[in-house]
Design a protein around this motif. Structure first.
Motif, mmCIF file in Angstrom:
data_model
loop_
_atom_site.group_PDB
_atom_site.id
_atom_site.type_symbol
_atom_site.label_atom_id
_atom_site.label_comp_id
_atom_site.label_asym_id
_atom_site.label_seq_id
_atom_site.Cartn_x
_atom_site.Cartn_y
_atom_site.Cartn_z
ATOM 1 N N PRO A 136 0.650 -1.555 -0.152
ATOM 2 C CA PRO A 136 -0.014 -0.111 -0.391
ATOM 3 C C PRO A 136 0.727 1.174 -0.146
ATOM 4 C CG PRO A 136 0.006 -1.210 2.407
ATOM 5 C CD PRO A 136 0.506 -1.595 0.983
ATOM 6 N N ARG A 137 0.176 2.341 -0.175
ATOM 7 C CA ARG A 137 1.272 3.444 -0.136
ATOM 8 C C ARG A 137 0.507 4.387 0.967
ATOM 9 N NH1 ARG A 137 -0.546 6.185 -4.138
ATOM 10 N NH2 ARG A 137 -2.209 7.191 -2.697
ATOM 11 N N LEU A 138 0.634 4.566 2.157
ATOM 12 C CA LEU A 138 0.761 4.655 2.692
ATOM 13 C C LEU A 138 0.329 6.345 3.759
ATOM 14 C CD1 LEU A 138 1.914 2.384 5.579
ATOM 15 C CD2 LEU A 138 -0.428 1.861 4.895
ATOM 16 N N ALA A 139 -0.586 7.086 4.021
ATOM 17 C CA ALA A 139 -0.816 8.605 4.484
ATOM 18 C C ALA A 139 -0.196 8.037 5.269
ATOM 19 C CB ALA A 139 -1.806 9.084 4.821
ATOM 20 N N PRO A 140 1.114 8.577 5.146
ATOM 21 C CA PRO A 140 1.742 8.606 6.369
ATOM 22 C C PRO A 140 1.132 9.974 7.912
ATOM 23 C CG PRO A 140 2.733 10.181 4.828
ATOM 24 C CD PRO A 140 1.794 9.731 4.818
ATOM 25 N N ARG A 141 0.508 10.563 7.534
ATOM 26 C CA ARG A 141 -0.107 11.002 8.952
ATOM 27 C C ARG A 141 -0.969 10.126 9.754
ATOM 28 N NH1 ARG A 141 -2.936 15.937 7.462
ATOM 29 N NH2 ARG A 141 -3.221 16.733 10.268
ATOM 30 N N GLU A 142 -1.071 9.362 9.330
ATOM 31 C CA GLU A 142 -2.580 8.348 10.130
ATOM 32 C C GLU A 142 -1.559 7.044 10.105
ATOM 33 O OE1 GLU A 142 -6.345 7.629 8.051
ATOM 34 O OE2 GLU A 142 -6.148 9.656 6.723
ATOM 35 N N HIS A 143 -0.776 6.761 9.037
ATOM 36 C CA HIS A 143 -0.230 5.166 9.764
ATOM 37 C C HIS A 143 1.535 4.885 9.364
ATOM 38 C CE1 HIS A 143 -4.928 4.647 8.140
ATOM 39 N NE2 HIS A 143 -4.393 3.955 9.679
ATOM 40 N N LEU A 144 2.107 4.115 10.048
ATOM 41 C CA LEU A 144 3.466 4.399 10.397
ATOM 42 C C LEU A 144 4.085 2.954 9.151
ATOM 43 C CD1 LEU A 144 3.629 4.376 13.622
ATOM 44 C CD2 LEU A 144 3.367 6.373 12.208
ATOM 45 N N ALA A 145 2.952 2.149 9.417
ATOM 46 C CA ALA A 145 3.612 -0.171 8.913
ATOM 47 C C ALA A 145 2.616 -0.239 8.712
ATOM 48 C CB ALA A 145 4.079 -0.493 10.086
ATOM 49 N N TRP A 146 3.038 -1.181 7.481
ATOM 50 C CA TRP A 146 1.811 -2.194 6.968
ATOM 51 C C TRP A 146 2.538 -4.003 7.412
ATOM 52 C CZ3 TRP A 146 3.143 -5.368 2.571
ATOM 53 C CH2 TRP A 146 4.384 -4.120 1.833
ATOM 54 N N MET A 147 1.422 -4.329 6.945
ATOM 55 C CA MET A 147 1.471 -5.753 7.047
ATOM 56 C C MET A 147 0.760 -6.761 6.559
ATOM 57 S SD MET A 147 1.683 -7.277 10.290
ATOM 58 C CE MET A 147 2.720 -6.086 11.740
ATOM 59 N N TRP A 148 0.983 -7.941 5.431
ATOM 60 C CA TRP A 148 -0.090 -8.761 4.769
ATOM 61 C C TRP A 148 0.697 -10.308 6.355
ATOM 62 C CZ3 TRP A 148 -3.786 -8.284 1.766
ATOM 63 C CH2 TRP A 148 -3.462 -7.144 0.701
ATOM 64 N N LEU A 149 -1.015 -10.876 6.449
ATOM 65 C CA LEU A 149 -0.918 -11.924 7.478
ATOM 66 C C LEU A 149 -2.104 -12.832 6.866
ATOM 67 C CD1 LEU A 149 -0.833 -9.855 10.848
ATOM 68 C CD2 LEU A 149 0.966 -11.354 10.209
ATOM 69 N N PRO A 150 -1.797 -14.149 7.696
ATOM 70 C CA PRO A 150 -3.011 -14.656 7.088
ATOM 71 C C PRO A 150 -4.000 -14.354 8.330
ATOM 72 C CG PRO A 150 -0.609 -15.916 7.545
ATOM 73 C CD PRO A 150 -0.814 -15.092 7.524
ATOM 74 N N TRP A 151 -5.374 -15.028 7.863
ATOM 75 C CA TRP A 151 -6.490 -14.138 8.672
ATOM 76 C C TRP A 151 -6.207 -13.923 9.890
ATOM 77 C CZ3 TRP A 151 -10.366 -16.890 10.957
ATOM 78 C CH2 TRP A 151 -10.244 -18.621 10.277
ATOM 79 N N HIS A 152 -6.473 -15.483 10.606
ATOM 80 C CA HIS A 152 -6.174 -15.904 12.152
ATOM 81 C C HIS A 152 -5.303 -15.150 12.782
ATOM 82 C CE1 HIS A 152 -3.260 -18.773 11.058
ATOM 83 N NE2 HIS A 152 -4.045 -19.337 10.478
ATOM 84 N N GLU A 153 -4.237 -14.709 11.933
ATOM 85 C CA GLU A 153 -2.937 -14.218 12.602
ATOM 86 C C GLU A 153 -3.743 -12.343 12.400
ATOM 87 O OE1 GLU A 153 0.819 -14.643 11.284
ATOM 88 O OE2 GLU A 153 0.264 -17.004 11.033
ATOM 89 N N ALA A 154 -4.192 -12.560 11.917
ATOM 90 C CA ALA A 154 -4.387 -10.574 11.696
ATOM 91 C C ALA A 154 -5.490 -10.397 12.487
ATOM 92 C CB ALA A 154 -5.055 -10.429 9.881
ATOM 93 N N ALA A 155 -6.467 -11.569 12.520
ATOM 94 C CA ALA A 155 -7.412 -10.965 14.008
ATOM 95 C C ALA A 155 -6.677 -10.816 15.141
ATOM 96 C CB ALA A 155 -8.643 -11.635 13.414
ATOM 97 N N ASP A 156 -5.580 -11.619 15.103
ATOM 98 C CA ASP A 156 -5.357 -11.505 16.660
ATOM 99 C C ASP A 156 -4.257 -10.398 16.905
ATOM 100 O OD1 ASP A 156 -5.938 -14.131 17.120
ATOM 101 O OD2 ASP A 156 -3.916 -15.095 16.925
#
Length: 156
Positions: free
Chosen positions: A114-134
């Motif tokens: 993604p192209r993050l909006a720096p004033r809103e978000h610092l970082a990103w990651m893609w995770l398997p759905w169950h890990e993302a929920a956690d």
């Protein structure tokens, strides 16, 4: 003279961005490092359709076009009503304590940066759905991600 910022509308969207194999994009809030979430955002005006809010917020927060070829935005026809965290209530009109959040899914063909909006978000990651929920700080966000397999299966 600076004009007062208008109050936020207590109606928002939550967009779970995922791939067909149920990888989920999470983004880290700039105003609360360590708070990971899906795309969220409030309506800009009371009559803004929730799907338009979803498209706008996805574009603003990730740079992804929800209507791009290969992308599929789906209204999950779920609405969460929750208590607004006390430290965020100053953004709303006096006496407003609850928000209604409309849940959407955005399926992308593959994990994309993604192209993050720096004033809103610092970082990103893609995770398997169950890990993302956690990882999500928000219970409604975690619950939406846990329902992803059911909604993704219904999309085929």
């Amino acid at each position: 003279m600076q004009l007062a910022k208008p109050y936020k509308i207590p109606e928002s969207v939550l967009v779970v961005i995922h791939t067909p194999d149920l990888q989920v994009l999470l983004i880290e809030r700039a105003d609360h490092p360590g708070y990971w979430q899906s795309v969220t955002g409030s309506k800009d005006f009371i009559d803004e359709p929730a799907a338009e809010t979803a498209r706008r917020e996805v574009l603003e927060e990730t740079g992804f076009e929800a209507d791009a070829p290969g992308a599929q935005l789906r209204d999950w026809e779920l609405a969460n009503v929750y208590e607004i965290y006390p430290h965020w209530r100053h953004r709303y009109a006096p006496g407003v304590t609850r928000n209604t959040e409309h849940v959407f899914g955005l399926c992308l063909p593959q994990p994309l940066p993604p192209r993050l909006a720096p004033r809103e978000h610092l970082a990103w990651m893609w995770l398997p759905w169950h890990e993302a929920a956690d990882r999500c700080f928000s219970p409604s966000n975690a619950e939406a991600i846990l329902q992803l397999p059911r909604f993704a299966a219904g999309a085929s």
